[in-house]
Design a protein around this motif. Structure first.
Motif, PDB file in Angstrom:
ATOM      1  N   VAL A 125       0.839  -1.203   0.000  1.00 13.57           N
ATOM      2  CA  VAL A 125       0.000   0.000   0.000  1.00 13.57           C
ATOM      3  C   VAL A 125       0.871   1.249   0.000  1.00 13.57           C
ATOM      4  N   LEU A 126       1.940   1.222   0.794  1.00 16.00           N
ATOM      5  CA  LEU A 126       2.842   2.372   0.848  1.00 16.00           C
ATOM      6  C   LEU A 126       3.531   2.601  -0.490  1.00 16.00           C
ATOM      7  N   ILE A 127       3.931   1.520  -1.152  1.00 21.65           N
ATOM      8  CA  ILE A 127       4.561   1.658  -2.472  1.00 21.65           C
ATOM      9  C   ILE A 127       3.590   2.298  -3.458  1.00 21.65           C
ATOM     10  N   GLY A 128       2.345   1.865  -3.420  1.00 23.82           N
ATOM     11  CA  GLY A 128       1.353   2.438  -4.329  1.00 23.82           C
ATOM     12  C   GLY A 128       1.157   3.927  -4.110  1.00 23.82           C
ATOM     13  N   ARG A 129       1.137   4.363  -2.864  1.00 22.03           N
ATOM     14  CA  ARG A 129       0.949   5.791  -2.596  1.00 22.03           C
ATOM     15  C   ARG A 129       2.200   6.600  -2.931  1.00 22.03           C
ATOM     16  N   LEU A 130       3.371   6.015  -2.728  1.00 21.18           N
ATOM     17  CA  LEU A 130       4.594   6.713  -3.136  1.00 21.18           C
ATOM     18  C   LEU A 130       4.650   6.886  -4.649  1.00 21.18           C
ATOM     19  N   ARG A 134       4.763  10.344  -6.748  1.00 18.52           N
ATOM     20  CA  ARG A 134       5.787  10.580  -7.767  1.00 18.52           C
ATOM     21  C   ARG A 134       5.166  10.920  -9.112  1.00 18.52           C
ATOM     22  N   SER A 135       3.936  10.443  -9.342  1.00 16.49           N
ATOM     23  CA  SER A 135       3.247  10.732 -10.602  1.00 16.49           C
ATOM     24  C   SER A 135       2.533  12.076 -10.590  1.00 16.49           C
ATOM     25  N   GLY A 136       2.576  12.786  -9.462  1.00 16.43           N
ATOM     26  CA  GLY A 136       1.971  14.116  -9.406  1.00 16.43           C
ATOM     27  C   GLY A 136       0.727  14.212  -8.561  1.00 16.43           C
ATOM     28  N   ASN A 137       0.340  13.144  -7.884  1.00 11.50           N
ATOM     29  CA  ASN A 137      -0.841  13.174  -7.021  1.00 11.50           C
ATOM     30  C   ASN A 137      -0.457  13.807  -5.686  1.00 11.50           C
ATOM     31  N   THR A 138      -1.010  14.982  -5.402  1.00 13.20           N
ATOM     32  CA  THR A 138      -0.670  15.711  -4.171  1.00 13.20           C
ATOM     33  C   THR A 138      -1.877  15.842  -3.247  1.00 13.20           C
ATOM     34  N   ARG A 139      -2.703  14.848  -3.211  1.00 11.94           N
ATOM     35  CA  ARG A 139      -3.824  14.877  -2.276  1.00 11.94           C
ATOM     36  C   ARG A 139      -3.298  14.827  -0.843  1.00 11.94           C
ATOM     37  N   PRO A 140      -4.039  15.420   0.096  1.00 18.33           N
ATOM     38  CA  PRO A 140      -3.551  15.448   1.492  1.00 18.33           C
ATOM     39  C   PRO A 140      -3.261  14.065   2.060  1.00 18.33           C
ATOM     40  N   ARG A 141      -4.095  13.092   1.713  1.00 15.49           N
ATOM     41  CA  ARG A 141      -3.872  11.739   2.234  1.00 15.49           C
ATOM     42  C   ARG A 141      -2.572  11.151   1.696  1.00 15.49           C
ATOM     43  N   VAL A 143       0.037  12.879   0.605  1.00 18.53           N
ATOM     44  CA  VAL A 143       1.160  13.644   1.160  1.00 18.53           C
ATOM     45  C   VAL A 143       1.462  13.199   2.589  1.00 18.53           C
ATOM     46  N   ARG A 144       0.420  12.954   3.379  1.00 19.08           N
ATOM     47  CA  ARG A 144       0.643  12.483   4.750  1.00 19.08           C
ATOM     48  C   ARG A 144       1.361  11.136   4.755  1.00 19.08           C
ATOM     49  N   THR A 145       0.973  10.256   3.847  1.00 18.83           N
ATOM     50  CA  THR A 145       1.621   8.944   3.777  1.00 18.83           C
ATOM     51  C   THR A 145       3.092   9.075   3.393  1.00 18.83           C
ATOM     52  N   VAL A 146       3.392   9.973   2.449  1.00 25.48           N
ATOM     53  CA  VAL A 146       4.785  10.165   2.031  1.00 25.48           C
ATOM     54  C   VAL A 146       5.614  10.727   3.179  1.00 25.48           C
ATOM     55  N   PHE A 150       8.991   8.950   5.215  1.00 25.86           N
ATOM     56  CA  PHE A 150      10.318   9.541   5.426  1.00 25.86           C
ATOM     57  C   PHE A 150      10.471  10.091   6.840  1.00 25.86           C
ATOM     58  N   ALA A 151       9.620   9.644   7.758  1.00 25.74           N
ATOM     59  CA  ALA A 151       9.725  10.121   9.141  1.00 25.74           C
ATOM     60  C   ALA A 151      11.027   9.628   9.764  1.00 25.74           C
ATOM     61  N   GLY A 152      11.675  10.513  10.515  1.00 22.61           N
ATOM     62  CA  GLY A 152      12.938  10.167  11.149  1.00 22.61           C
ATOM     63  C   GLY A 152      14.147  10.363  10.272  1.00 22.61           C
ATOM     64  N   THR A 153      13.957  10.882   9.075  1.00 28.86           N
ATOM     65  CA  THR A 153      15.068  11.154   8.160  1.00 28.86           C
ATOM     66  C   THR A 153      15.133  12.654   7.885  1.00 28.86           C
ATOM     67  N   ASN A 154      16.167  13.041   7.168  1.00 25.70           N
ATOM     68  CA  ASN A 154      16.341  14.452   6.809  1.00 25.70           C
ATOM     69  C   ASN A 154      15.750  14.780   5.446  1.00 25.70           C
ATOM     70  N   VAL A 155      14.926  13.901   4.925  1.00 28.09           N
ATOM     71  CA  VAL A 155      14.340  14.103   3.603  1.00 28.09           C
ATOM     72  C   VAL A 155      13.137  15.026   3.728  1.00 28.09           C
ATOM     73  N   SER A 156      13.110  16.037   2.896  1.00 26.34           N
ATOM     74  CA  SER A 156      11.993  16.983   2.846  1.00 26.34           C
ATOM     75  C   SER A 156      11.319  16.878   1.488  1.00 26.34           C
ATOM     76  N   LEU A 157      10.007  17.068   1.477  1.00 29.08           N
ATOM     77  CA  LEU A 157       9.268  16.949   0.222  1.00 29.08           C
ATOM     78  C   LEU A 157       9.551  18.095  -0.734  1.00 29.08           C
TER      79      LEU A 157
END
Length: 231
Positions: A125-130, A134-141, A143-146, A150-157
């Motif tokens: 499920v996580l792979i599908g949302r990522l 990546r394909s341009g879907n920026t729905r709030p749900r 974005v929250r999953t993405v 990356f929680a706990g890392t220095n990666v920013s959207l």
């Protein structure tokens, strides 16, 4: 003149009675094991190395000599050893399952496999949302999953190489899924071989019949007479 019993004699008599009871329990267990198919034998528990258990095992060892010397093959020796282990459990009062090896308890799905399958499902499920992000879907749900991925890392959207980070994260999840699936596959293969070995020892004809594939009759056109004669 009254008859006086020495305390040492009382201890000796009690010990002899205890050994005779052990000998009777051992004989009953061996006879029962010989007449019970392998798949219907009870599943014995693990016993602790306590002093009482070691004393019982030491007392039964000399009694096994007669049975082992009269053993004719490995199957009978196996029955004798299993019967001795069963007798030890009965003497010390250990609780064990009498349902046999071929019951639903042995065929139940292990808890660790259920947990791994849940991890695989969540990772997919996580792979599908990522991929959607990546394909341009920026729905709030999405974005929250993405962000949770990356929680706990220095990666920013908002960083420039976010697409590369998404690809790396997706590849990492795919590798984990492959490793988890490989572990489940190895367990399934070992379990299948174990059950086939049990079935071979109890009913080898049934095993060979189960291994034979279904007979598929030819559905093409029949050969002509010339080809038949040439064959």
């Amino acid at each position: 003149m009254p008859f006086v019993v020495d305390s040492n004699d009382e201890g000796t008599v009690a010990r002899e009675l205890e050994l005779e009871q052990m000998r009777s329990t051992l004989k009953e267990a061996i006879v029962e094991t010989r007449s019970t198919p392998l798949e219907n034998r009870p599943r014995l528990p693990r016993l602790s190395l306590s002093k009482q258990n070691r004393v019982v095992v030491s007392a039964l060892k000399p009694m096994l000599v007669t049975y082992l010397e009269a053993s004719r093959d490995l199957c009978e020796t196996n029955s004798i050893i299993f019967g001795a282990a069963l007798a030890v459990c009965r003497i010390i009062g250990a609780k064990f399952s009498t349902a046999g090896r071929a019951t639903g308890q042995s065929s139940a799905i292990p808890s660790w496999r259920i947990r791994i399958e849940e991890r695989i499902a969540k990772s997919r499920v996580l792979i599908g949302r990522l991929i959607c992000f990546r394909s341009g879907n920026t729905r709030p749900r999405i974005v929250r999953t993405v962000r949770m991925a990356f929680a706990g890392t220095n990666v920013s959207l908002s960083q420039p190489d976010i697409m590369q980070k998404l690809t790396e994260r997706i590849d990492d999840l795919k590798q984990r899924i492959a490793a988890w699936g490989k572990g489940i596959w190895l367990y399934t293969e070992r379990s299948t071989r174990f059950n086939q070995n049990l079935l071979f020892q109890s009913d080898h004809k049934r095993l060979f019949k189960s291994l034979e594939g279904p007979i598929v009759s030819g559905t093409g056109p029949a050969p002509n007479q010339a080809d038949t004669v040439a064959f």
